[in-house]
Design an enzyme around this catalytic site. Structure first.
Site, PDB file in Angstrom:
ATOM      1  N   ASP A 103      42.596  48.380  47.648  1.00  0.00           N
ATOM      2  CA  ASP A 103      41.529  47.880  47.961  1.00  0.00           C
ATOM      3  C   ASP A 103      41.320  48.473  49.392  1.00  0.00           C
ATOM      4  O   ASP A 103      41.993  48.390  50.360  1.00  0.00           O
ATOM      5  CB  ASP A 103      41.823  46.270  48.340  1.00  0.00           C
ATOM      6  CG  ASP A 103      41.922  45.390  47.211  1.00  0.00           C
ATOM      7  OD1 ASP A 103      40.837  45.733  46.328  1.00  0.00           O
ATOM      8  OD2 ASP A 103      42.872  44.717  47.059  1.00  0.00           O
ATOM      9  N   ARG A 117      31.505  41.344  53.090  1.00  0.00           N
ATOM     10  CA  ARG A 117      32.144  42.410  52.290  1.00  0.00           C
ATOM     11  C   ARG A 117      31.096  42.980  51.278  1.00  0.00           C
ATOM     12  O   ARG A 117      31.228  43.993  50.796  1.00  0.00           O
ATOM     13  CB  ARG A 117      33.278  41.795  51.248  1.00  0.00           C
ATOM     14  CG  ARG A 117      34.196  41.256  51.907  1.00  0.00           C
ATOM     15  CD  ARG A 117      35.185  40.437  51.291  1.00  0.00           C
ATOM     16  NE  ARG A 117      36.066  41.171  50.133  1.00  0.00           N
ATOM     17  CZ  ARG A 117      36.534  40.662  49.023  1.00  0.00           C
ATOM     18  NH1 ARG A 117      36.528  39.403  48.992  1.00  0.00           N
ATOM     19  NH2 ARG A 117      37.041  41.459  48.162  1.00  0.00           N
ATOM     20  N   LYS A 135      32.817  45.640  42.060  1.00  0.00           N
ATOM     21  CA  LYS A 135      33.678  44.313  41.747  1.00  0.00           C
ATOM     22  C   LYS A 135      32.550  43.150  42.388  1.00  0.00           C
ATOM     23  O   LYS A 135      31.659  43.557  43.207  1.00  0.00           O
ATOM     24  CB  LYS A 135      34.958  44.477  42.422  1.00  0.00           C
ATOM     25  CG  LYS A 135      35.032  44.526  44.007  1.00  0.00           C
ATOM     26  CD  LYS A 135      36.713  44.793  44.461  1.00  0.00           C
ATOM     27  CE  LYS A 135      36.524  44.604  45.949  1.00  0.00           C
ATOM     28  NZ  LYS A 135      37.999  44.849  46.041  1.00  0.00           N
ATOM     29  N   HIS A 136      32.857  42.144  41.810  1.00  0.00           N
ATOM     30  CA  HIS A 136      33.579  41.402  41.002  1.00  0.00           C
ATOM     31  C   HIS A 136      32.764  40.761  39.882  1.00  0.00           C
ATOM     32  O   HIS A 136      32.021  39.885  40.009  1.00  0.00           O
ATOM     33  CB  HIS A 136      34.408  40.186  41.503  1.00  0.00           C
ATOM     34  CG  HIS A 136      35.006  40.304  43.062  1.00  0.00           C
ATOM     35  ND1 HIS A 136      34.430  40.694  44.168  1.00  0.00           N
ATOM     36  CD2 HIS A 136      36.432  40.791  43.043  1.00  0.00           C
ATOM     37  CE1 HIS A 136      35.381  40.988  45.018  1.00  0.00           C
ATOM     38  NE2 HIS A 136      36.383  40.739  44.303  1.00  0.00           N
ATOM     39  N   HIS A 162      40.589  32.802  44.919  1.00  0.00           N
ATOM     40  CA  HIS A 162      41.920  32.960  45.279  1.00  0.00           C
ATOM     41  C   HIS A 162      42.695  31.749  45.267  1.00  0.00           C
ATOM     42  O   HIS A 162      43.694  31.736  45.124  1.00  0.00           O
ATOM     43  CB  HIS A 162      42.081  33.622  46.743  1.00  0.00           C
ATOM     44  CG  HIS A 162      41.754  35.058  46.899  1.00  0.00           C
ATOM     45  ND1 HIS A 162      40.233  35.581  46.914  1.00  0.00           N
ATOM     46  CD2 HIS A 162      42.318  36.198  47.054  1.00  0.00           C
ATOM     47  CE1 HIS A 162      40.338  36.801  47.210  1.00  0.00           C
ATOM     48  NE2 HIS A 162      41.456  37.078  47.303  1.00  0.00           N
ATOM     49  N   ASP A 218      40.852  41.179  38.385  1.00  0.00           N
ATOM     50  CA  ASP A 218      41.122  41.096  39.689  1.00  0.00           C
ATOM     51  C   ASP A 218      42.606  40.599  40.018  1.00  0.00           C
ATOM     52  O   ASP A 218      43.287  40.324  38.663  1.00  0.00           O
ATOM     53  CB  ASP A 218      40.275  39.878  40.564  1.00  0.00           C
ATOM     54  CG  ASP A 218      40.051  39.895  41.882  1.00  0.00           C
ATOM     55  OD1 ASP A 218      41.215  40.649  42.502  1.00  0.00           O
ATOM     56  OD2 ASP A 218      39.134  39.347  42.340  1.00  0.00           O
TER      57      ASP A 218
END
Length: 312
Positions: A76, A144, A174-175, A187, A259
């Site tokens: 990453d 991000r 992504k994602h 997460h 992921d």
């Protein structure tokens, strides 16, 4: 030598090297454990965390020598190689580039970051973030992403992919099909996006189409449920999304990666990690990133083939 069924299963795994989370482990400190795994299985690749320059370069070189078939090394590096390897350059978040820069600057940033990564032996960046940051309550995407405007995000996503390719590295969008509209963090949970198909097509899909048009090499799945696409399974486990939407409708011909399988959104109650991997393969996944128990995944895939639940 012909590759065994076990070799084929192991080749689908991208295993962790190092750890940023407590207790933190540097990539070099994790070398012995990964080397021992390579001595048993023909693992496909690594995902790098918590590196140090130049130690990590030397660690990766030794592990490559230990691997019979060679390793795909990934990481990453949304903010540059310094995000994962101390001694590399750390850049601002994508949102800053969207506010202050043009597409050529983004392309130059991506190329420079990729050159540093390749000098260390890292072949794949898990970037750009192609999500549209369209929900102020989103706890995980935010800065991000290249902002809330789908067209602007698409332009800079394509520029990022071009820069990565200028340097000779491989890029990952992504994602998929978009994590920017969630109010949950995959997460910690399994989020759901309830927007209709028209909204998704006008927002989340736009940068991914641009990434595919730019020749992006990999697409990373989102551990997110999209009610308008498949109300029964998150994108990572959905053939409707991975085969129907991504492959057939959008024409993506590259590699589909998960992921992290250590995330809460990836887990299924009552399903072992090995059986989950078999389901993901059938859904359209090509590579498994960051399994909790790589050996269990290998053994589960082998058993699924031997029992007729999965075609070799």
């Amino acid at each position: 030598m012909p590759r065994t069924l076990e070799d084929k299963a192991a080749g689908l795994l991208i295993v962790r090297l190092g750890n940023n989370l407590p207790p933190a482990v540097t990539a070099s400190e994790a070398e012995a454990e990964v080397a021992a795994l390579l001595d048993r299985y023909a693992i496909g690749g690594l995902i790098l965390f918590n590196g140090r320059w130049p130690d990590t370069r030397d660690t990766l070189a030794r592990l490559q020598q230990r691997s019979e078939h060679g390793l795909i090394v990934t990481t990453d590096m949304e903010r540059g190689f310094g995000q994962q390897v101390i001694g590399g350059t750390v850049y601002p978040h994508a949102e800053a580039f969207a506010h202050a820069s043009d597409a050529e600057t983004v392309r130059a940033f991506a190329a420079q970051a990729s050159r540093e990564a390749l000098a260390c032996g890292v072949h794949v960046t898990y970037s750009p973030v192609a999500d549209v940051d369209r929900n102020l309550e989103n706890p995980i995407i935010g800065a991000r992403a290249f902002g809330p405007d789908p067209a602007r995000a698409a332009e800079l996503t394509a520029a990022f992919v071009a820069g990565v390719h200028d340097a000779g590295q491989l890029a990952t969008a992504k994602h998929f099909p978009g994590h920017g509209g969630t109010t949950g963090d995959s997460h910690a949970e399994l989020p759901t996006v309830d927007d209709d198909l028209e909204t998704l097509q006008a927002t989340d899909f736009v940068p991914f189409r641009a990434a595919i048009d730019a020749g992006v090499d990999m697409v990373m799945t989102a551990h997110v449920v999209y009610s308008a696409l498949d109300a029964d399974a998150p994108a990572t486990r959905s053939p409707t999304i991975l085969r129907g939407l991504l492959r057939e409708q959008m024409g993506f011909e590259g590699v589909v990666v998960t992921d992290s399988l250590q995330m809460a959104g990836a887990k299924v109650e009552g399903l072992s990690e090995g059986d989950l991997a078999a389901e993901l393969l059938k859904a359209g996944v090509d590579l498994f990133v960051d399994a909790v128990d790589p050996v269990a995944v290998i053994e589960g895939l082998v058993a699924a083939v031997q029992e007729g639940r999965l075609d070799e």
